[in-house]
Design a protein around this motif. Structure first.
Motif, PDB file in Angstrom:
ATOM      1  N   LEU A  19      32.612 -23.310 -34.864  1.00  0.00           N
ATOM      2  CA  LEU A  19      33.319 -22.515 -33.866  1.00  0.00           C
ATOM      3  C   LEU A  19      32.879 -21.055 -33.879  1.00  0.00           C
ATOM      4  CD1 LEU A  19      36.910 -24.038 -34.022  1.00  0.00           C
ATOM      5  CD2 LEU A  19      35.354 -24.047 -32.071  1.00  0.00           C
ATOM      6  N   MET A  54      39.640 -19.502 -38.581  1.00  0.00           N
ATOM      7  CA  MET A  54      39.101 -20.663 -37.891  1.00  0.00           C
ATOM      8  C   MET A  54      37.624 -20.855 -38.195  1.00  0.00           C
ATOM      9  SD  MET A  54      39.591 -21.516 -33.853  1.00  0.00           S
ATOM     10  CE  MET A  54      38.599 -20.123 -33.284  1.00  0.00           C
ATOM     11  N   ARG A  67      37.744 -24.607 -26.004  1.00  0.00           N
ATOM     12  CA  ARG A  67      37.465 -24.961 -27.404  1.00  0.00           C
ATOM     13  C   ARG A  67      38.133 -23.972 -28.345  1.00  0.00           C
ATOM     14  NH1 ARG A  67      30.940 -25.488 -26.952  1.00  0.00           N
ATOM     15  NH2 ARG A  67      30.832 -27.041 -25.265  1.00  0.00           N
ATOM     16  N   GLY A 100      41.119 -24.860 -30.871  1.00  0.00           N
ATOM     17  CA  GLY A 100      40.888 -24.602 -32.291  1.00  0.00           C
ATOM     18  C   GLY A 100      41.957 -23.709 -32.895  1.00  0.00           C
ATOM     19  N   THR A 102      46.109 -28.553 -27.808  1.00  0.00           N
ATOM     20  CA  THR A 102      45.063 -29.066 -28.704  1.00  0.00           C
ATOM     21  C   THR A 102      44.050 -29.917 -27.943  1.00  0.00           C
ATOM     22  OG1 THR A 102      46.479 -30.944 -29.282  1.00  0.00           O
ATOM     23  CG2 THR A 102      46.528 -29.031 -30.756  1.00  0.00           C
ATOM     24  N   ARG A 122      35.997 -23.948 -39.910  1.00  0.00           N
ATOM     25  CA  ARG A 122      35.186 -24.744 -38.980  1.00  0.00           C
ATOM     26  C   ARG A 122      34.038 -23.869 -38.478  1.00  0.00           C
ATOM     27  NH1 ARG A 122      38.787 -27.272 -34.383  1.00  0.00           N
ATOM     28  NH2 ARG A 122      36.754 -28.185 -33.907  1.00  0.00           N
TER      29      ARG A 122
END
Length: 411
Positions: free
Chosen positions: A147, A140, A200, A204, A248, A144
């Protein structure tokens, strides 16, 4: 992407390593315990800010040193970027990007991207939920990077909330109820922040899993066509969890977490620990209708672990990214079919680093540029060094050493 060079300073067994790298295959050959895996670990640390072997940074700092440095020149998306990470004993780590200090470590995420497969990956199937959470989180944050900061802040808030719960539990056991009112008000604040950050992370992870799942299922089907189909499901550990597709939505997840904090507050206070949040969740791996953990055969376990890594590789490729593939002493552990399947995939990757105790364990098409890793010195002065043949080609010489070598590092 690929790395053009790698530098280690006081990282584990390496006082100094300056290794020039090229696209294609680089093979590190040496006896167990001589420092091969440390090189791959360092690349993984640049990619994810964490080790795949240990939970803390201290073991990665060479004995007697206060700081370990990992640096690389990465060719990524048509740009060349220099990235460095200093691991500091007793102090915050520091990162640099193109020689400029970074405000946060997470600012370097995304510069180096890697997928590592190692014998320890059997723990992804057989081990505890933390192993599978780590898989999701490392993927993740590479895809991203923002994050990465969320995960770091979540860990910090979790530690402070857990400390508060522990102090509340102690105060109540000692009969000091007058000390609890202010602490309970503080707990409400920590609940809100932990739920916000946790939402979050869960959202994610679910978004990642929805993309990763078909690649893993396809990889497993190719590796074990006669086995039961593989399945991956996220276990959100709350009472009456919403469906996976609903997770999500961060606002929904935050509301569910806040409700669960309220429902389990007394239990958390009694036990003095945080029992709710993404640090308690799991990625459930299944074969057919049964959980893989405890029901998969040895061969199925290897196939599923390898499928998770091959699926990760394909996920990067779907993003238009070719990560560095790191294969840590795995070919000696695989049967002929799985060796061939992994070698076939690796042959098409832009850059591959392979370690092996014996050069002949590596399939012929993957030997590439060979370096011998050796351990020299005694006691506290014992350290890793590396040699490479003058023409930089892999040879079929005796694994006790390559003739006519020149020294390419300390040792």
């Amino acid at each position: 992407m690929h790395l053009k060079n790698l530098k280690l300073l006081d990282f584990r067994s390496w006082p100094l390593l300056e290794l020039e790298l090229e696209p294609g295959v680089t093979t590190l050959v040496g006896r167990n315990g001589h420092g091969k895996t440390n090189v791959l670990e360092a690349i993984g640390v640049l990619a994810t800010l964490r080790s795949h072997r240990v939970a803390s940074d201290a073991p990665m700092i060479r004995t007697g040193a206060e700081t370990a440095l990992v640096g690389a020149l990465a060719h990524n998306a048509g740009r060349e970027l220099t990235v460095e990470l200093a691991l500091n004993s007793g102090r915050a780590n520091r990162a640099r990007l193109n020689t400029s200090p970074c405000r946060r470590q997470s600012d370097i995420l995304g510069v180096v991207q890697s997928v590592l497969f190692a014998p320890e990956d059997l723990a992804l199937v057989r081990g505890e939920p933390a192993e599978r959470r780590r898989l999701l989180d490392e993927l993740m944050v590479q895809r991203r990077p923002a994050l990465g900061g969320t995960l770091s802040e979540y860990s910090s808030v979790l530690r402070q909330r857990s400390a508060l719960l522990k102090s509340l539990s102690g105060a109540l056991r000692r009969g000091r109820g007058e000390d609890t009112a202010a602490a309970l008000d503080s707990l409400d604040v920590w609940d809100g922040r932990l739920a916000q950050l946790g939402a979050r992370i869960v959202a994610g992870r679910i978004a990642l899993l929805e993309e990763l799942r078909p690649f893993v299922v396809d990889a497993y089907r190719g590796l074990a066509p006669e086995s039961r189909p593989a399945g991956l499901t996220y276990r959100f550990r709350v009472d009456g969890p919403p469906g996976e597709s609903e997770l999500t939505d961060p606002e929904l997840v935050e509301a569910v977490l806040l409700a669960e904090f309220g429902r389990r507050r007394q239990d958390e206070i009694d036990r003095g620990m945080s029992l709710v949040g993404p640090h308690r969740d799991d990625l459930e791996l299944r074969l057919g209708e049964e959980p893989a953990k405890g029901f998969a055969s040895h061969g199925e376990t290897w196939s599923l672990a390898l499928s998770l890594r091959l699926g990760s590789l394909e996920l990067f490729r779907a993003d238009g990214i070719e990560p560095v593939l790191l294969l840590d002493d795995v070919f000696a552990e695989l049967d002929r079919h799985r060796r061939a399947a992994l070698a076939d995939v690796a042959a098409g990757v832009e850059q591959v680093l392979v370690t092996a105790a014996v050069g002949e364990d590596v399939p012929d098409g993957l030997r590439g540029v060979r370096h011998d890793v050796v351990m020299t010195g005694e006691g506290a002065a014992r350290h890793s060094g590396i040699t490479v043949s003058p023409d930089k080609s892999n040879r079929d010489d005796d694994d006790e050493g390559i003739s006519d070598n020149r020294e390419a590092g300390p040792g």
